[in-house]
Enzyme design. Structure first.
Site: not given
Ligand code: DQA
Length: 141
Positions: A84, A104, A95, A17, A97-99, A74, A71, A77, A22, A9-10, A108
């Site tokens: 599963d 943070r 897995e 964003r 993550h950009l950040s 959210a 990725n 978390h 990001y 998502p997002n 997270r």
């Molecule tokens: C994220 C980190 C997550 O906490 C956040 O909800 C995202 C992006 C990252 O790529 O840093 O949507 O997965």
């Protein structure tokens, strides 16, 4: 080697964003870079804002591809169901993550996915995806 890259998502809004967190590049433009940098990989890309669609995608490809880079945004978390799904398929997953989520908010810091993936890469912006692909290509256990 076929690898499925999944963004949750997002992440369709990357580049727009919260660019301070990001970055200002879209994922679509980085996908072109990945295709150029990893010409031997057959990259399948899927993005959805919906948890069920992400799970369906893992079910669809996870028995056939040689790796998954995910990725989950959210859902990382919150989603036992995504964890599963990853545990249900044989493809090894990384897995991403950009950040650096550990720099943070504390909500997270917990990932439902980490216990079911090979490893975790985060904090390197879009380059995190390159590192995840390198790990799938080079790491054998
Ligand atoms: C994220 C980190 C997550 O906490 C956040 O909800 C995202 C992006 C990252 O790529 O840093 O949507 O997965």
């Amino acid at each position: 080697m076929q690898v499925l890259i999944i963004n949750g998502p997002n992440l369709n809004l990357l580049g727009v964003r919260e660019p301070d967190v990001y970055g200002s590049q879209s994922f679509d433009s980085h996908l072109e870079v990945l295709k150029q940098n990893y010409p031997k990989l057959d990259l399948v890309y899927f993005q959805s804002n919906s948890e069920g669609a992400l799970i369906d995608c893992i079910h669809q490809y996870g028995f056939d591809v040689q790796g998954i880079v995910i990725n989950a945004g959210a859902y990382t978390h919150t989603s036992v169901a995504l964890a599963d799904a990853l545990a249900a398929v044989p493809a090894p997953a990384v897995e991403v993550h950009l950040s650096n989520v550990f720099k943070r908010e504390s909500f997270r810091h917990h990932s439902f996915l980490s216990p079911v993936v090979k490893g975790v890469v985060g904090g390197f912006g879009l380059y995190s995806y390159n590192l995840a692909l390198d790990a799938l290509i080079n790491y054998a256990d």
